[in-house]
Design a protein around this motif. Structure first.
Motif, PDB file in Angstrom:
ATOM      1  N   TYR A 250      54.957 -38.650  52.834  1.00  0.00           N
ATOM      2  CA  TYR A 250      55.943 -39.163  51.879  1.00  0.00           C
ATOM      3  C   TYR A 250      56.875 -38.040  51.460  1.00  0.00           C
ATOM      4  O   TYR A 250      56.494 -36.881  51.414  1.00  0.00           O
ATOM      5  CB  TYR A 250      55.273 -39.819  50.668  1.00  0.00           C
ATOM      6  CG  TYR A 250      54.428 -38.903  49.821  1.00  0.00           C
ATOM      7  CD1 TYR A 250      53.090 -38.689  50.118  1.00  0.00           C
ATOM      8  CD2 TYR A 250      54.975 -38.248  48.719  1.00  0.00           C
ATOM      9  CE1 TYR A 250      52.311 -37.851  49.348  1.00  0.00           C
ATOM     10  CE2 TYR A 250      54.204 -37.402  47.934  1.00  0.00           C
ATOM     11  CZ  TYR A 250      52.873 -37.210  48.259  1.00  0.00           C
ATOM     12  OH  TYR A 250      52.104 -36.367  47.496  1.00  0.00           O
TER      13      TYR A 250
ATOM     14  N   SER B  37      66.378 -45.477  46.610  1.00  0.00           N
ATOM     15  CA  SER B  37      65.040 -45.593  47.169  1.00  0.00           C
ATOM     16  C   SER B  37      64.006 -45.496  46.054  1.00  0.00           C
ATOM     17  O   SER B  37      62.957 -46.131  46.098  1.00  0.00           O
ATOM     18  CB  SER B  37      64.807 -44.546  48.253  1.00  0.00           C
ATOM     19  OG  SER B  37      64.365 -43.347  47.710  1.00  0.00           O
ATOM     20  N   ARG B  38      64.329 -44.705  45.007  1.00  0.00           N
ATOM     21  CA  ARG B  38      63.395 -44.575  43.909  1.00  0.00           C
ATOM     22  C   ARG B  38      63.235 -45.903  43.176  1.00  0.00           C
ATOM     23  O   ARG B  38      62.124 -46.338  42.881  1.00  0.00           O
ATOM     24  CB  ARG B  38      63.886 -43.512  42.941  1.00  0.00           C
ATOM     25  CG  ARG B  38      62.735 -42.863  42.247  1.00  0.00           C
ATOM     26  CD  ARG B  38      63.117 -41.567  41.668  1.00  0.00           C
ATOM     27  NE  ARG B  38      63.239 -41.676  40.230  1.00  0.00           N
ATOM     28  CZ  ARG B  38      63.547 -40.648  39.458  1.00  0.00           C
ATOM     29  NH1 ARG B  38      63.793 -39.473  39.986  1.00  0.00           N
ATOM     30  NH2 ARG B  38      63.624 -40.787  38.173  1.00  0.00           N
TER      31      ARG B  38
ATOM     32  N   TYR C  86      61.142 -48.344  45.236  1.00  0.00           N
ATOM     33  CA  TYR C  86      59.687 -48.152  45.203  1.00  0.00           C
ATOM     34  C   TYR C  86      59.097 -48.487  43.842  1.00  0.00           C
ATOM     35  O   TYR C  86      57.990 -48.989  43.743  1.00  0.00           O
ATOM     36  CB  TYR C  86      59.327 -46.729  45.622  1.00  0.00           C
ATOM     37  CG  TYR C  86      59.426 -46.582  47.101  1.00  0.00           C
ATOM     38  CD1 TYR C  86      58.475 -47.174  47.930  1.00  0.00           C
ATOM     39  CD2 TYR C  86      60.487 -45.919  47.678  1.00  0.00           C
ATOM     40  CE1 TYR C  86      58.587 -47.088  49.293  1.00  0.00           C
ATOM     41  CE2 TYR C  86      60.608 -45.834  49.047  1.00  0.00           C
ATOM     42  CZ  TYR C  86      59.648 -46.417  49.852  1.00  0.00           C
ATOM     43  OH  TYR C  86      59.769 -46.347  51.206  1.00  0.00           O
ATOM     44  N   ARG C  87      59.874 -48.183  42.807  1.00  0.00           N
ATOM     45  CA  ARG C  87      59.418 -48.495  41.463  1.00  0.00           C
ATOM     46  C   ARG C  87      59.203 -50.003  41.325  1.00  0.00           C
ATOM     47  O   ARG C  87      58.131 -50.483  40.956  1.00  0.00           O
ATOM     48  CB  ARG C  87      60.500 -47.994  40.495  1.00  0.00           C
ATOM     49  CG  ARG C  87      60.233 -48.099  39.043  1.00  0.00           C
ATOM     50  CD  ARG C  87      59.257 -47.103  38.437  1.00  0.00           C
ATOM     51  NE  ARG C  87      59.439 -45.691  38.629  1.00  0.00           N
ATOM     52  CZ  ARG C  87      60.226 -44.907  37.897  1.00  0.00           C
ATOM     53  NH1 ARG C  87      60.958 -45.416  36.947  1.00  0.00           N
ATOM     54  NH2 ARG C  87      60.265 -43.611  38.094  1.00  0.00           N
TER      55      ARG C  87
ATOM     56  N   SER D 250      56.454 -51.422  43.761  1.00  0.00           N
ATOM     57  CA  SER D 250      55.077 -51.116  43.355  1.00  0.00           C
ATOM     58  C   SER D 250      54.665 -52.000  42.195  1.00  0.00           C
ATOM     59  O   SER D 250      53.558 -52.531  42.165  1.00  0.00           O
ATOM     60  CB  SER D 250      54.943 -49.660  42.916  1.00  0.00           C
ATOM     61  OG  SER D 250      55.227 -48.823  43.982  1.00  0.00           O
TER      62      SER D 250
ATOM     63  N   GLU E 293      53.977 -44.748  46.875  1.00  0.00           N
ATOM     64  CA  GLU E 293      54.679 -43.550  46.446  1.00  0.00           C
ATOM     65  C   GLU E 293      56.152 -43.698  46.763  1.00  0.00           C
ATOM     66  O   GLU E 293      56.526 -44.309  47.762  1.00  0.00           O
ATOM     67  CB  GLU E 293      54.166 -42.313  47.191  1.00  0.00           C
ATOM     68  CG  GLU E 293      52.820 -41.836  46.751  1.00  0.00           C
ATOM     69  CD  GLU E 293      51.733 -42.415  47.632  1.00  0.00           C
ATOM     70  OE1 GLU E 293      52.006 -43.396  48.333  1.00  0.00           O
ATOM     71  OE2 GLU E 293      50.624 -41.886  47.597  1.00  0.00           O
ATOM     72  N   GLN E 294      56.945 -43.094  45.919  1.00  0.00           N
ATOM     73  CA  GLN E 294      58.360 -43.069  46.233  1.00  0.00           C
ATOM     74  C   GLN E 294      58.564 -42.230  47.491  1.00  0.00           C
ATOM     75  O   GLN E 294      57.916 -41.212  47.689  1.00  0.00           O
ATOM     76  CB  GLN E 294      59.123 -42.446  45.080  1.00  0.00           C
ATOM     77  CG  GLN E 294      60.605 -42.532  45.247  1.00  0.00           C
ATOM     78  CD  GLN E 294      61.268 -41.238  44.926  1.00  0.00           C
ATOM     79  OE1 GLN E 294      60.790 -40.505  44.075  1.00  0.00           O
ATOM     80  NE2 GLN E 294      62.346 -40.944  45.603  1.00  0.00           N
TER      81      GLN E 294
END
Ligand code: UDP
Ligand code: MG
Length: 338
Positions: free
Chosen positions: A122, A143-144, A147-148, A151, A159-160
């Protein structure tokens, strides 16, 4: 006998990057003689000269195989097509564009030998501050956020910067083969299947040639697809949203009764229109979410093959070269895969 490791590489219009990567791999395989390697490049319906380049490289390197899909099926499907054909004691998936550092592979193998079934890379978080230009920062932010949200909604701890660069055991590969999702989201599936997993942080290298295949639009589509294929939480959200709005609007009732009793005129054409339009929009949105799930049911219930192989040389090579173990000579691969 040496353990065999299969490297699976999905490629879509990567004519410039493939030769570079294959050369790097060749060099690496020669260094790392404790293991036997083979590599399957899955061409995902490229329209440039990727195919002839791959076919030529296969003449040169006996451990190299190709699978040409009949059209573009998307990266995840291409990866699955490769995984379905892989026979290694471990399988590695990596991108064709050279962003995944080969130098990490020994670390992967080490963790695998130490008992981990899935070892994945990652992107390192500290990398963020180094993003110089606005575009990179935007990409990072995107992308952050992805993933936030993903998830949170899927209950899978992703994981980011989770990448598709990973190594997994034969057992996991066989498990993946059993998945018949028409809309594959492998990053989430690899999380979902469990087993002993280990993440290794890495710094992605610059893409040397070509450009990323993911635009903001395709990223949004991907998030929607990914989330809705792993969770029904968006549906629950509709219920809570509806409940909240009902409760809030009931607070308004006493005011209406009071105005009625005291003959107090309630004005407000504008507020009425805004409210109607707002809730009209909200309802359409929620209808859309329900629609996505119905669409998924439809797609999944059709008996279409998830991907179609056009040609492959998998049955031609018996493999020698850098110690690739021999393939069974049954010509199984030039037909439609279920
Ligand atoms: N890829 C693919 N099919 C697609 C899109 C991408 O096989 O429809 C491959 C691509 O050739 C590359 C990998 O998937 O090997 C990752 O693609 P890209 O570098 O565009 O994505 P990013 O690194 O930006 O996530
Ligand atoms: Mg890339």
């Amino acid at each position: 006998m040496k353990k065999l490791i299969t490297v699976v590489i999905p490629a879509f219009n990567e004519q410039d990057t493939i030769p570079v990567l294959v050369e790097k791999l060749a060099y690496f395989f020669k260094q790392y003689i404790q293991y036997a390697f083979e590599c399957i490049i899955v061409d995902d319906g490229s329209t440039d000269s990727s195919r002839s380049i791959i076919a030529n490289l296969c003449q040169q390197y006996p451990w190299l195989y190709y699978v040409f899909l009949s059209r573009n099926f998307g990266k995840d499907m291409a990866m699955k097509a490769g995984i379905d054909q892989a026979r290694g004691d471990a399988v590695i998936t990596m991108d064709a564009d050279g962003q995944h550092p080969i130098e990490l592979i020994p670390e992967f193998i080490q963790a695998w030998e130490a008992g981990y079934e899935i070892v994945y890379a990652y992107r390192e978080l500290s990398f963020a501050s180094e993003h110089r230009n606005l575009r990179m920062r935007m990409q990072h932010f995107r992308s952050r956020l992805f993933y936030r949200i993903a998830s949170r909604l899927t209950d899978l701890k992703m994981e980011q910067g989770l990448s598709d660069f990973r190594l997994f055991s034969r057992r996991v590969a066989q498990t993946i083969t059993q998945f018949h999702d028409k809309e594959l989201f492998l990053r989430a599936i690899f999380k979902w299947i469990g087993f002993k997993q280990k993440g290794i942080p890495y710094r992605p290298l610059q893409r040397e040639f070509g450009q990323t295949k993911y635009t903001l639009r395709s990223l949004i589509r991907l998030s929607l697809q990914g989330i809705t294929s792993f969770s029904v939480k968006p549906l629950n959200m509709a219920i809570y949203l509806g409940l909240t709005i009902s409760v809030l609007s009931s607070l308004y009732i006493p005011y209406v009764i009071w105005s009625f009793m005291y003959n107090h005129p309630i004005s407000g054409w504008a507020s009425m229109i805004v409210t109607v339009a707002f809730f009209g929009g909200l309802q359409l949105m929620i209808l859309g979410i329900i629609g996505i799930y119905i669409g998924k049911l439809f797609i999944q219930t059709r008996f279409h093959p998830p991907y179609i192989i056009e040609t492959t040389n998998l049955h031609i090579h018996t493999g020698s070269g850098v110690e690739a173990a021999s393939r069974p000579s049954t010509p199984v691969h030039t037909h439609i895969m279920k």
